[in-house]
Design an enzyme around this catalytic site. Sequence first.
Site, PDB file in Angstrom:
ATOM      1  N   ASN A 121       0.471  -1.335   0.041  1.00 35.52           N
ATOM      2  CA  ASN A 121       0.037  -0.139  -0.024  1.00 35.52           C
ATOM      3  C   ASN A 121       1.281   1.167   0.101  1.00 35.52           C
ATOM      4  O   ASN A 121       0.951   1.826  -1.285  1.00 35.52           O
ATOM      5  CB  ASN A 121      -1.176   0.104   1.246  1.00 35.52           C
ATOM      6  CG  ASN A 121      -2.351   1.041   1.141  1.00 35.52           C
ATOM      7  OD1 ASN A 121      -1.774   2.323   0.116  1.00 35.52           O
ATOM      8  ND2 ASN A 121      -3.062   0.479   1.687  1.00 35.52           N
ATOM      9  N   ASP A 122       1.680   1.890   0.780  1.00 34.37           N
ATOM     10  CA  ASP A 122       1.936   2.858   1.266  1.00 34.37           C
ATOM     11  C   ASP A 122       3.645   3.100   0.587  1.00 34.37           C
ATOM     12  O   ASP A 122       3.423   4.541   0.081  1.00 34.37           O
ATOM     13  CB  ASP A 122       2.749   2.912   2.368  1.00 34.37           C
ATOM     14  CG  ASP A 122       1.355   3.293   3.141  1.00 34.37           C
ATOM     15  OD1 ASP A 122       0.773   3.935   3.415  1.00 34.37           O
ATOM     16  OD2 ASP A 122       1.621   2.759   5.022  1.00 34.37           O
TER      17      ASP A 122
END
Lengths: 457, 96
Positions: free
Chosen positions: A383-384
Amino acid sequence: MIINLSYFVAAVLFILGLKQMASPVTARRGIIWAGYGMVLATVVTFFHPELKGFLNYFLIILGIAVGGGLAWWSAKRVAMTDMPQMIALYNGMGGGAAAGIGIVALLQGKDMSLLIQSIAALGVLIGAVAFSGSLIAYAKLQGLMNKTLRFSGQQKLNIVLFAVTVLLGLWVTFSGNDVNNNVLLWFVVLSLVFGVLMTLPIGGADMPVVISLYNALTGLAVGFKGLVLDNPALMIAGVVVGAAGTLLTQLMAKAMNRSLGSVLFSGFGDTAAAETSETGGSMKEIEASDVGVMMAFANKVIVVPGYGMAVAQAQHKVWELCQLLGERDVKVKFAIHPVAGRMPGHMNVLLAEAGVPYDMIYDLDEINQEFETADVALIIGANDVVNPVARTDPSSPIYGMPILNADKAKNVIVVKRGKGAGFSGIENALFFLDQTRMLYGDGQAAAAELIQAVKEL
Amino acid sequence: MIEGFIALYIFMLAAFTGYEVIARVPVILHTPLMSGSNFVHGIVLIGAMVALGHAETSVERWVGFIAVVLGAGNAVGGYVVTERMLEMFKSSKRGG
């Protein structure tokens, strides 16, 4: 003479072993060499002239059997996903042992020069902090304590506590060979408490850096104990690890775009920096069968795995999928962000466990230009590390963090459990792009569906 | 007895060695390497053995015993997990 020679050989084996661990081809030989060094050093120590008394010998053997046995048993059983906290645990044990050596040396009140006595005290402090801090890091990563404890004035309390601990340490140092046992006790207790309080406010995302730091600290404490015990093997091995660990800590912090200071004294990690700017657009869903078609007829697919993949135990299925694509002459590469997983290189271990050869795995610098030529970027559980706001939005807490440029690929498929934000709580702009499609579901189930879809073509 | 300055030299050279050895490590090996260096400071075990070996009072024995248990845990645990991780690294050229 024989003992010193053996220690020398052990030290050489440690350094050569670590050096061999610098390449995947020789890495395994490296750890085995270091292992021989350890066995040699341990065996000859039984003949060390300072060892005396039947009871002491008995206790040494018992201690090795208990500690070694428990560690063997736990180390054989631990799952690869839980590796970071296990390393933290073993590291904490080393720190505790170093502190223990210092305590015994100070209790015995041998004649030590002021320098050696201060180093003994310093080693106790560092070892104890590494011990209790590592235990907290273990507990956090193991999910035994999810709360990140912060309160106002916490930093002031820590500073005061640290100052008092140092004062007690000075007291111990200047007590000569008649150290007051109560002062020593309080010195040890406060060092332990400081390690706990220092680690408590640090968020889960920053834990790898912290573990690496404690690893370096333990090395340093061990090196100091070598000086106290007049043992060059301890000095060399300890300081080598201290220096290597410091460098490794810096590399990790850099990869996460965090300075060591901000890791220790601020506390992002999980301060849910939720109020980032609104990201336009909406998330668009896609069916597994469509993704299967897309990938099967692509030229190049880049897989970006994250910790979510490991949690879902999907790495075996993902590898199976990649092999299927490989048979259809699709070029498949794995792109690993330095902090994918819970620590740098963790994801490589998980992929290796599934049987993915290491020469298909690329790190950030090697692969980032290639996204532009990739037909599909398959984001699975990450994700990040693929969030483009790190490049574009200066107000974002992750701004400036090096990311994988998955948004440059022609199509982006995101396999994700739900619509929530990532580990850091930051909304991911990648999910809202025009070329992005979301495939909701558990990583393993989604990978299985994709395999099915490709097979049916 | 290692003289003060000799010790300082040993510290300095060891620090540079540690730095140089790690400086060329690819990211894919960071986790095993952290684990491996964690194992290497398990050498603290022999220090703990010596500390316990010349313990004279029961307090010293207790502390020394705990140190030996912890040191052995560090060494053995560090070795086993590192070995388990490195065992899995394979090249596709050897049939993966």
